[in-house]
Design an enzyme around this catalytic site. Sequence first.
Site, PDB file in Angstrom:
ATOM      1  N   GLU A 463       0.810  -1.219   0.000  1.00 21.21           N
ATOM      2  CA  GLU A 463       0.000   0.000   0.000  1.00 21.21           C
ATOM      3  C   GLU A 463       0.847   1.275   0.000  1.00 21.21           C
ATOM      4  O   GLU A 463       0.485   2.274  -0.626  1.00 21.21           O
ATOM      5  CB  GLU A 463      -0.968  -0.007   1.183  1.00 21.21           C
ATOM      6  CG  GLU A 463      -2.152  -0.966   1.035  1.00 21.21           C
ATOM      7  CD  GLU A 463      -1.789  -2.434   1.196  1.00 21.21           C
ATOM      8  OE1 GLU A 463      -0.663  -2.730   1.652  1.00 21.21           O
ATOM      9  OE2 GLU A 463      -2.615  -3.301   0.865  1.00 21.21           O
ATOM     10  N   HIS A 533     -12.352  -6.627   6.921  1.00 24.82           N
ATOM     11  CA  HIS A 533     -13.056  -6.228   5.702  1.00 24.82           C
ATOM     12  C   HIS A 533     -14.268  -5.354   5.998  1.00 24.82           C
ATOM     13  O   HIS A 533     -15.081  -5.124   5.118  1.00 24.82           O
ATOM     14  CB  HIS A 533     -13.504  -7.458   4.901  1.00 24.82           C
ATOM     15  CG  HIS A 533     -12.375  -8.330   4.472  1.00 24.82           C
ATOM     16  ND1 HIS A 533     -11.853  -9.323   5.265  1.00 24.82           N
ATOM     17  CD2 HIS A 533     -11.627  -8.331   3.343  1.00 24.82           C
ATOM     18  CE1 HIS A 533     -10.850  -9.909   4.648  1.00 24.82           C
ATOM     19  NE2 HIS A 533     -10.684  -9.326   3.479  1.00 24.82           N
TER      20      HIS A 533
END
Length: 733
Positions: A463, A533
Amino acid sequence: MELAVSSIRESLSARAGSLLPRQLVEFYRLMLLSRRVDDREIMLKRQQKIYFQISGAGHEALGVGAALAMRPGYDWFFPYYRDRALCLALGYTPAGMMLQAVGAATDPASGGRQMPTHWGSTSLNIVSLSSATSTQLLHAVGCAEAGRSFSLHPETAAKAEGDYRAFRDVKFHGDEVVYASIGEGSSSQGEFWEAMNTASNQKLPVIFCVEDNGYAISTPVEVSMPGGNISRLVANFPNFHFVEVDGTDPEASFHAFQSAVAHCRAGLGPAFVHGHCMRAYSHSLSDDDRLYRPQAEREADQLRDPLVKMRARLLRESILTEDELTALEHAVEHEISIAADHALEAPLPKVAEITRHVYSDDLDPTNSTFATEQPSAPGSISGGKAGRAPSSEPRTMADLINACLHDEMRRDPRIVVFGQDVADASREAALAEVKGKGGVFKLTAGLQTEFGSERVFNSPLAEANIVGRAIGYALRGMKPVVEIQFFDYIWPAMHQIRNELSVMRWRSNGQWACPIVIRVPIGGYLTGGSIYHSQSGESLFTHIPGLRVVMPSNALDANGLLRTAIRCDDPVLFLEHKRLYRETHDRAPYPGPDFAIPFGKARIVRPGADLTLITYGALVPRSLQAAERAKREHNIDVEILDLRTLNPYDWQSIAASVRKTNRVLVAHEDMLSWGYGAEIAARIADELFDSLDAPVRRIGAMDTFVAYQPILEDAILPQPETILNAIVDLKTY
Ligand SMILES: Cc1ncc(C[n+]2csc(CCOP(=O)(O)OP(=O)(O)O)c2C)c(N)n1
Ligand SMILES: [Mg+2]
């Protein structure tokens, strides 16, 4: 002085052998200039006239060698704090350095905002640096990628009106090289390896320079580096040119960089220069290396001092006499005295300008440029040949985000889209047989197929790599619209977002900016999403100055706000609620390719007279359900405001509504404590106290993580029932 440096650079580039005597003298002068600026700063720090000092002492030969092998204002530079000699040899002046040391308004790099040695110059292509070690290596990679992109498609550099391009100048030549340096200790950072990966894989013209002085503050090299030699660890990266050099030897350093530059300019790939330097002084003036280095070790190191060795050589080889050296030293001292005197009298920054350059001065995303909120009439085609007609058939948030990306990529060739799995298929040949992926939520579907693999591509699974490279692209004037696959995995990029992306414009006093868009699926109510999530956490980002934060609740808003985000001149975190991607209740017809919504403008979802409910994201439909029941079952008339953008937010609409209803509830999905609602509630209590008939109430998730088992998730996240109970309670307070 500048003339002398450029003439030596030209005469040097013509030859590969040993340096001529006059070139050695100029080399020495630049090294000495660097050392004496350090010494003067040390004196000023001891006199408490400056506030911090860190020196480049011991790194001068490597720095001057690098600078003389490269081209200032043509090549690009992402140096670190030890690169004083490099910067001076590129043309940065001692006066500029002194102005930063005293924190003057006229400090050319930051206007008194950054510590000394945090260089920056738009004319020399020295990009503003932070204090964080190794973050800039990823910017260097993105910068090289952008240079390649502009040289392959020069037409994309053209200015355009109506968006960020009007304010982002583009320079490129086609064979420019990017320099990026760190100390050996900083090679332990993940961002170092992430940058090496991409530079190697893409054969980018980046010179990684590791200035190895054997210590990271008090930590010796063998503690953090297996085997103690970085050259050995990186040796198997493909496409690199590697050089390991005595960084205290001017000629060897210069030749090392000459070969590195030649490799990169020829387009053969990146280069790695490992220079063995020494630390002539302690790490900084706040450090005392006698606390952790034995005397014998320090004395042995001093024998490698490049200044001492070079001076002895000039005498030994009869290049200069003692008198000539003294004259040279006096001239350098004189230049520095003038610079210091000038800096000490320079104007100080104005307190009234502290917040200037947190955001773009040039383009305000709250203003009317973006107020095209009326969707184009169905049937009319705007946006030229490539534009698509608005339609009357309702489409989901996922569809309209995807449509906006298509529209904007057609309109603006500087947009690149990258992230994990965002391409249709990295192996292009596969697209003859398969449909393509286009993101785990399919939000980028079809972009690679329409715009090609140069503009839409998969990143490595890293990321910081995504955001760091995007910053580098944007520094050159491109517009990366990147995706972080799940909000829950944004944390490896947090350092880049908080310490680089959001602060770049402010710390450089408006000279550098990186207006990228980071799209991030966020939130829960998925059933089974669990901790990794389904989390929220927007308040951690609204707490960052310099970053715009947007969170739409329906398809039309998502389309119009994403368009503003892409066209705007500030970095934007665009939070897309996964649960809302494919809901039927929030669908809308495609509004056409020019539909934009300004930031900082709330939407009244439901007008009401009894109570104001301030919310956003997935709590908008849940609040609406609660409000309908409140009306039906309790005759309470709730006004719902959907904030849509969280920074900036629409205080005017909040205030107008609270003044009308006198009761207010703030509801969000994120955890209650220290959540987004705390700020809104505090401000209402502070500024609208006289309008309140009841305390300001808040609703949020429990102060825990989102669980997998649905009965737990339901209990943890706010439900319509929770909101209804709070409405009734507040109305009857
Ligand atoms: C990300 C980050 N962590 C910690 C620090 C504090 N810090 C500043 S310099 C430094 C040591 C760096 O050593 P090295 O990379 O070898 O460079 P040198 O100073 O020796 O040239 C540390 C730990 C920082 N600036 N950034
Ligand atoms: Mg070091």
